[in-house]
Design a protein around this motif. Structure first.
Motif, mmCIF file in Angstrom:
data_model
loop_
_atom_site.group_PDB
_atom_site.id
_atom_site.type_symbol
_atom_site.label_atom_id
_atom_site.label_comp_id
_atom_site.label_asym_id
_atom_site.label_seq_id
_atom_site.Cartn_x
_atom_site.Cartn_y
_atom_site.Cartn_z
ATOM 1 N N LEU A 31 0.973 -1.067 -0.012
ATOM 2 C CA LEU A 31 -0.133 -0.175 -0.196
ATOM 3 C C LEU A 31 0.976 1.447 -0.024
ATOM 4 N N ILE A 34 2.221 1.936 -3.352
ATOM 5 C CA ILE A 34 1.668 2.390 -4.755
ATOM 6 C C ILE A 34 0.947 3.691 -4.397
ATOM 7 N N SER A 312 -10.340 1.386 -0.850
ATOM 8 C CA SER A 312 -10.740 1.692 -1.906
ATOM 9 C C SER A 312 -11.530 2.432 -2.022
ATOM 10 N N THR A 315 -9.615 6.000 -1.719
ATOM 11 C CA THR A 315 -8.460 6.096 -2.632
ATOM 12 C C THR A 315 -8.551 5.445 -3.796
ATOM 13 N N ASP A 316 -9.526 4.732 -4.161
ATOM 14 C CA ASP A 316 -9.439 4.188 -5.589
ATOM 15 C C ASP A 316 -8.882 2.878 -5.669
ATOM 16 N N ILE A 317 -8.033 2.503 -4.607
ATOM 17 C CA ILE A 317 -7.217 1.177 -4.540
ATOM 18 C C ILE A 317 -8.010 0.081 -4.539
ATOM 19 N N PRO A 318 -7.951 -0.970 -5.680
ATOM 20 C CA PRO A 318 -9.192 -2.039 -5.476
ATOM 21 C C PRO A 318 -8.823 -2.832 -4.367
ATOM 22 N N GLU A 320 -9.038 -5.894 -4.116
ATOM 23 C CA GLU A 320 -8.519 -7.106 -4.258
ATOM 24 C C GLU A 320 -7.314 -7.482 -3.742
ATOM 25 N N PHE A 321 -6.572 -6.586 -3.302
ATOM 26 C CA PHE A 321 -5.012 -6.962 -2.848
ATOM 27 C C PHE A 321 -5.289 -7.649 -1.472
ATOM 28 N N GLY B 103 -6.196 -11.827 -7.062
ATOM 29 C CA GLY B 103 -6.241 -10.651 -6.443
ATOM 30 C C GLY B 103 -5.061 -9.849 -6.985
ATOM 31 N N ILE B 106 -4.844 -8.245 -10.699
ATOM 32 C CA ILE B 106 -5.573 -7.051 -10.555
ATOM 33 C C ILE B 106 -5.059 -5.829 -9.906
ATOM 34 N N PHE B 107 -4.255 -6.143 -8.936
ATOM 35 C CA PHE B 107 -3.982 -5.022 -8.062
ATOM 36 C C PHE B 107 -2.598 -4.725 -8.744
ATOM 37 N N PHE B 110 -3.597 -2.481 -11.437
ATOM 38 C CA PHE B 110 -4.113 -0.911 -10.769
ATOM 39 C C PHE B 110 -2.996 -0.140 -10.491
ATOM 40 N N ALA B 111 -2.008 -0.710 -9.621
ATOM 41 C CA ALA B 111 -0.867 -0.182 -9.138
ATOM 42 C C ALA B 111 -0.247 0.415 -10.427
ATOM 43 N N LYS B 116 -8.688 -1.487 -13.022
ATOM 44 C CA LYS B 116 -9.132 -2.367 -12.348
ATOM 45 C C LYS B 116 -9.545 -3.538 -13.028
#
Lengths: 362, 307, 514
Positions: A31, A34, A312, A315-318, A320-321, B103, B106-107, B110-111, B116
């Motif tokens: 986190l 990125i 998410s 901040t728009d971070i998905p 899925e992490f 996951g 996808i991440f 995105f990064a 997404k």
């Protein structure tokens, strides 16, 4: 109890905690890397879930479906079969319950309808789980692969039912007809989204724990899972136990689907797999197959998920992490060698100390 | 009309079989080493994503393709580390890796891009070339089916042949099969079982990575989330149908390719898409069950015959 | 020249078991040296030490009169020591040549030179007259030929000292004769062979010197000329301490177990149990002595329902056992103390209590309605702990934390208190401390005398089988080859001769004793 035993007993717990912590730290690092504003994001991730009452409620709400699948996977994991159909069972349970709810809305009283849809969910889950279990026990087809294939099939079946059988043409999104609002599970904690499903989930945990530790079936199941040869020798029905455990597990996952659908929505809307099944596997791994620990593990996962959701949204971070964290936790908890050197050192040191003490006394 | 249908169907079968063949080969090399490869799914996913990213960054399809192979290999090595070095349960470790990859891809997407679910807009990735085979393309029907496919479709055939030679004719291949059949016997003559496992996982990873590269640089030209969609498992099934023989695994993958193509074709009709999409998975289960019945039956018959 | 010398080898396992104590022996070049001893005498451990699979605490090894340090099988191979394991280390799906050259395949153009591998193998096979086809698939070979592939594997790696671990156990008489010719040929070619066997006539026929191990000690090396089969048997099979168990004469009553013409076929298609008939009556212990692997385990598994037998009948209290579920067999009055307590007899990770009540948790009197009765379970376990003096911190402790003796006590306690009137005790005191062993034996006798149960005792421990049993059978190659009416007056030397196949009783001699 001597020291080595004590260390062995506590070490498991310690290892799980370290694994979770490590995965958590990795997530934080990712986190941090990125995001443009790492401190804010990390802060949101860690403290966000507790920052408001509503968000804390979200943790509990998130716990609901994964407590069901966690219980489901406890059964499956207890007999050492990786039947992952819990994932699809959630969808089918939810979908069929929705069909019944739509059909019977206003025709039967809400309390009766609630019981009916829960039964429908349970039956759906049992049916889902039975297929891989039978394929494995009767035909020796790999239960894991069959169940993963089943998940896709179940997804497409439910999505077919949704799109072709119960879709509400008036709705702007892909959603089914609505059912009577009286069926929607009531709010449990005002000011949050926590619904009565939480109590149903806790009830299921209690039932599962009783089944596991207070009833002969649970005892049999644990014996079969730990040593099938012994189970055979002592006269237990090994195959029946293996199948039944998976079917019971499936029932819990199916109920989970039902509760999630009627607790959160007033129409059926799932067009993809929910991921609750895999969450369930992790919860079972963390809970060491003991249903009594499911709420605790589910809380932990829900906390991480809620944090990810907040991140998410702000901040728009998905989100899925989170599954990266999950993967790391499962691997670390499953890896026997993880921290094992540390453990033998602990045991060795304590043995040395005990010896020195003895000699000192002599 | 009919001829056109046949050509387009045949063409689709080969196209759709390609990723399945790579997945099947990935599973096959593991099966020969006595390993159960459920993680082809992850290898392909990472191959697909990394291929797109690197080809976009370097403006070279070739470098993207090589990166995809490397990504798959790393995935394979991770499984080796977790299961051999860490002694994690093989199934559990692979489930975990699949979960994390779903996951994680996808991440990572995105990064890097802020997208997404699809890389199409953000990354100008390159596709691997299609190849017209001069002599064959002139033949009616057959030429239209065989020629003009993506280079990796032909690559799949080459890979199956090369893998077959490797497994059955090379020294290392012998050692892999020895470990798969009886690790104690292999160990007793000085073959290192962990090393063989490492090799098997790495090769499986490379093959999976290529399969992934086909998905995002041939079949489609971008990465979309969870685009592998169970193809890794189907490949596993194809491989176990023939006991991990590479050529056989390729042929079995074709069967599933047919199922895929039929389901694609039916989607063009009025049949409900969802029911049609289900087909390859149902075929997989049915085949897996039938196969296990046959295999098991043969094993018990063998014991009986001996007595 | 001394091809091999092992000097003062002492091997103690981490659990304190002394497998080898100060063992020394020498193998001359060009001899076949027999290593004989009962099960558990330490032969396997000694060979593992020689082959680098175990490290001894003390002692040294010399190969060709040079002191060596063997840390792994690979090092042993490179020193010219080869081993033919009892369980073949072969790859059935591959050819003979592929098996023989595995790990040292000749290469050509980066690939395996299959033709050269075949030529190498064929040449070696022909040289020693093994009669192998290098191109044949191992799966298609007979067991005898498979063994030759194993020997070839060692020879092609340059083995000068060859260890053969019970090589004839799996062979037919013809195959054995053939093998002997080839082994003699090897000897005449300057190889040294270590021949591990229980079959004394084979040792007499084949070997030049015999080293006898007994209970981890070396009982000397003797030239074959000074020995005969009876002498070896006495050196091998002996009672260091004669155990005495006070017991009244049995009063056998009605039959509890009737076995008739029982046949069990093993996975190789051989008759592991080959037409065995006997009856056990209430109030008596019937012992079965024999070298391990002569069908005793199959017999016990067939009677207890763990495997299906192929023909014959087993009647427990008049009921045919075949086709019954194990639970039903147990309900009909059978208890079993299994041979392997850790994998069959208990669940390692479960508590002492959960292991103790495993056969009766669901009996009506032990449940409270539909729930398990924890209180009752505790009482039952507490009683067992008291009666059998099981030493554990608490009932809730996982059983794997207990010592071997105490784990066995839990198993024995469960099986003896199940209310059964017939108990199979398969190696009930193996690996158990002396005190516990004595207690288990006395208990077994007491149960037959006081409660009138019938019991089948299978044991490799001669002391035990002679003292505890009332009647005694000897099993060899799946058959009962001797029967004695009173076990504790049987002479050990005579017993040894039956066990090792020097003598066999005729059906007439055993009439009325079975």
């Amino acid at each position: 109890m001597n020291n080595a035993k004590k260390i062995e007993t506590w070490f498991d717990l310690f290892r799980i905690l370290v694994a979770v912590l490590l995965a958590y730290v990795i997530a934080l690092i990712i986190l941090g890397i990125i995001s443009d504003d790492p401190l804010y994001v990390i802060g949101q991730f860690i403290t966000g879930p507790f920052s408001t009452f509503r968000r804390f409620g979200n943790i509990l709400t998130t716990m609901i479906p994964i407590m069901f699948t966690g219980v489901c996977m406890c059964f499956v994991y207890a007999i050492n079969k990786f039947n992952l159909v819990g994932e699809g069972a959630v969808n089918l349970g939810g979908c069929l319950s929705a069909c019944v709810a739509i059909a019977l809305s206003d025709k039967v009283p809400a309390w009766l309808l609630l019981i009916i849809v829960l039964v429908v969910g349970a039956l759906a889950g049992m049916a889902c789980s039975l297929i891989p279990a039978l394929a494995d026990q009767l035909f020796h087809a790999d239960v894991c692969v069959v169940s993963l294939m089943m998940n896709y099939i179940l997804l497409y079946i439910t999505s077919y039912i949704l799109k072709y059988r119960i879709k509400d043409p008036g709705s702007s999104i892909t959603a089914s007809y609505k059912w009577a609002s009286s069926l929607k599970l009531g709010n449990l904690i005002p000011g949050t989204s926590v619904h009565f499903g939480f109590l149903i989930a806790i009830a299921c945990v209690v039932i599962a724990a009783i089944l596991f530790y207070k009833m002969s079936f649970g005892y049999r199941m644990r014996v079969v899972g730990m040593n099938p040869v012994f189970a055979k020798y002592i006269g237990m029905p090994v195959m029946a136990t293996i199948i039944l455990a998976q079917v019971i597990g499936g029932a819990f996952a199916g109920i989970g689907g039902t509760v999630q659908v009627i607790g959160m929505f007033q129409s059926y809307q799932w067009t993809s797999l929910t991921g609750y099944g895999f969450d369930g596997l992790m919860i079972a791994v963390l809970a060491r197959k003991n249903p009594a620990f499911v709420p605790l593990s589910a809380f932990l996962i829900a906390y991480i998920r809620t944090g990810a959701d907040i991140v998410s949204r702000t901040t728009d971070i998905p989100p899925e992490f989170v599954s990266i964290i999950q993967g790391i936790i499962i691997v670390l908890v499953a890896a026997e060698m993880f921290l094992s050197r540390f453990k033998s050192k602990l045991i060795f040191n304590s043995a040395k100390k005990a010896l020195a003490q003895k000699e000192g006394k002599a | 009309m009919n001829v056109r249908l046949i050509t387009s169907f045949g063409f689709a079968v080969l196209r759709l079989s390609t990723p399945l063949v790579f997945a099947a080969l990935s599973a096959a090399i593991c099966e020969k080493a006595g390993l159960f490869n459920m993680a082809a799914e992850s290898m392909m996913l990472w191959g697909a994503l990394i291929g797109v990213i690197v080809s976009g960054a370097t403006h070279s399809a070739l470098i993207g393709f090589l990166a995809a192979m490397a990504a798959g290999a790393v995935t394979g090595m991770l499984i080796w580390v977790a299961t051999v070095k860490g002694k994690a349960d093989l199934m559990l470790a692979q489930i975990a890796i699949n979960l994390a990859s779903s996951g994680g891809t996808i991440f990572l997407l995105f990064a890097l891009t802020g997208e997404k679910s699809n890389s199409a807009v953000a990354i100008k990735s390159l596709a691997l070339p299609k190849i017209n085979i001069p002599g064959i393309s002139a033949i009616p029907v057959v030429g239209k089916i065989l020629s003009g496919q993506n280079i990796l479709t032909y690559g799949a055939v080459v890979a199956a042949i090369v893998l077959s030679i490797f497994v059955f004719k090379s020294k290392t291949g012998h050692h892999i099969r020895a470990v798969g059949e009886n690790p104690h016997a292999a160990e007793s003559v000085g073959i290192s079982v962990p090393k063989v496992y490492f090799l098997a996982w790495t090769i499986a990873g490379v093959l999976g990575g290529i399969g992934g590269a086909f998905m995002s640089m041939g079949y489609l030209t971008s990465f979309t989330k969870d685009m592998v969609a169970g193809r890794g498992y189907i490949g596993l099934c194809a491989s176990s149908m023939v006991g991990g023989s590479p050529i056989g695994a390729m042929l079995c993958a074709l069967i599933f390719g047919v199922a895929d193509a039929v389901s694609n074709q039916l989607q063009l009709t009025n049949a409900p898409a969802d029911l049609v999409l289900m087909m390859p998975y149902i075929v997989t289960i049915v085949v897996l069950v039938l196969l296990s019945v046959v295999k098991h039956g043969r094993a018990t018959r063998k014991v009986k015959a001996k007595s | 020249m001394e091809a091999l010398k092992m000097e003062h080898i002492t091997k103690i396992y981490p659990n304190g078991f002394v497998a080898n104590k100060d063992i020394s022996f020498t193998v001359q070049q060009g001899e076949i040296h027999a290593l004989v001893g009962e099960n558990g005498a330490g032969k396997t451990t000694l060979m593992k030490v020689l082959f680098g699979m175990e490290q001894p605490q003390e002692g040294s090894i010399y190969v060709n009169e040079k002191k060596v340090n063997i840390k792994s099988p690979l090092e042993a191979i490179s020193l010219g020591v080869g081993m033919v394991h009892q369980h073949f280390m072969l790859l059935p799906s591959m050819t003979v040549a592929q098996n023989v050259t595995l790990g040292m395949e000749p290469k050509k153009n980066g690939l395996v030179d299959a033709e050269k591998a075949i030529a190498m193998t064929q040449e070696m096979s022909d040289k020693y007259q093994f009669g192998l086809d290098a191109r044949a698939r191992v799966a298609d070979l007979s067991v005898g030929l498979m063994q030759k592939v194993e020997i070839l594997k060692a020879l092609i790696r340059g083995a000068k000292v060859l260890i053969l671990d019970e090589p004839t156990a799996v062979l037919t008489p013809q195959e054995t004769r053939e093998l002997f010719e080839q082994l003699k040929l090897l000897r005449d070619n300057g190889h040294s062979l270590i021949f591990i066997s229980h079959k004394l006539e084979e040792v007499m026929e084949l070997c030049n010197n015999v080293t006898v191990l007994r209970h981890g000690y070396c009982n000397g090396t003797h030239p074959i000329e000074e020995l005969d089969a009876a002498k070896i048997s006495r050196l091998m099979v002996g009672r260091d301490v004669v155990l005495k168990i006070e017991k009244d004469d049995p009063k056998p009553d009605k039959p509890v177990l009737e076995v008739k013409d029982l046949v069990c076929v093993n996975s190789e298609g051989k008759n592991a149990v080959d037409g065995v008939s006997f009856t056990i009556r209430s109030g008596e212990v019937v012992g079965i002595a024999g070298v391990e692997g002569n069908g005793q385990s199959f017999l016990s598994d067939a009677i207890s329902g763990m495997i299906h037998y192929d023909s014959g009948s087993v009647k427990l209290n008049g009921q045919e056992v075949g086709g019954m579920k194990i639970k039903e067999i147990r309900q009909a009055g059978m208890s079993v103390i299994p041979e392997d307590r850790m994998t069959v007899g208990c669940v390692n990770d479960l508590s002492v209590r959960s292991n103790a009540i495993a056969d009766r948790y669901d009996k009506k009197e032990n449940m409270s309605g539909i729930f398990l009765n924890g209180k009752k379970q505790k009482e039952i376990t507490e009683e067992m702990i008291k009666e059998f003096e099981i030493s554990c911190d608490s009932q809730d402790e996982a059983i794997r934390f207990l010592s071997g003796g105490n784990i066995q006590k839990v198993v024995v306690a469960r099986e003896f208190t199940s209310g059964a009137n017939f108990v199979i005790a398969n190696q009930p005191t193996r690996g158990v401390d002396v005190g516990t062993a004595e207690m288990i034996r006395k208990y077994l006798v007491r149960m037959t005398r006081e409660k009138g149960i019938g019991s089948l005792l299978i044991s490799a421990d001669l002391n035990e089988v002679l003292e505890v049993s009332d009647r005694l059978f000897v099993m060899r190659q799946g058959k009962i080859v001797a029967a004695f009416p009173k076990a504790n007056v049987v002479d050990v030397d005579v017993l040894g001769e039956y066990m090792l196949g020097i003598k066999t009783m005729t059906a007439e001699e055993m009439e009325g004793l079975l």
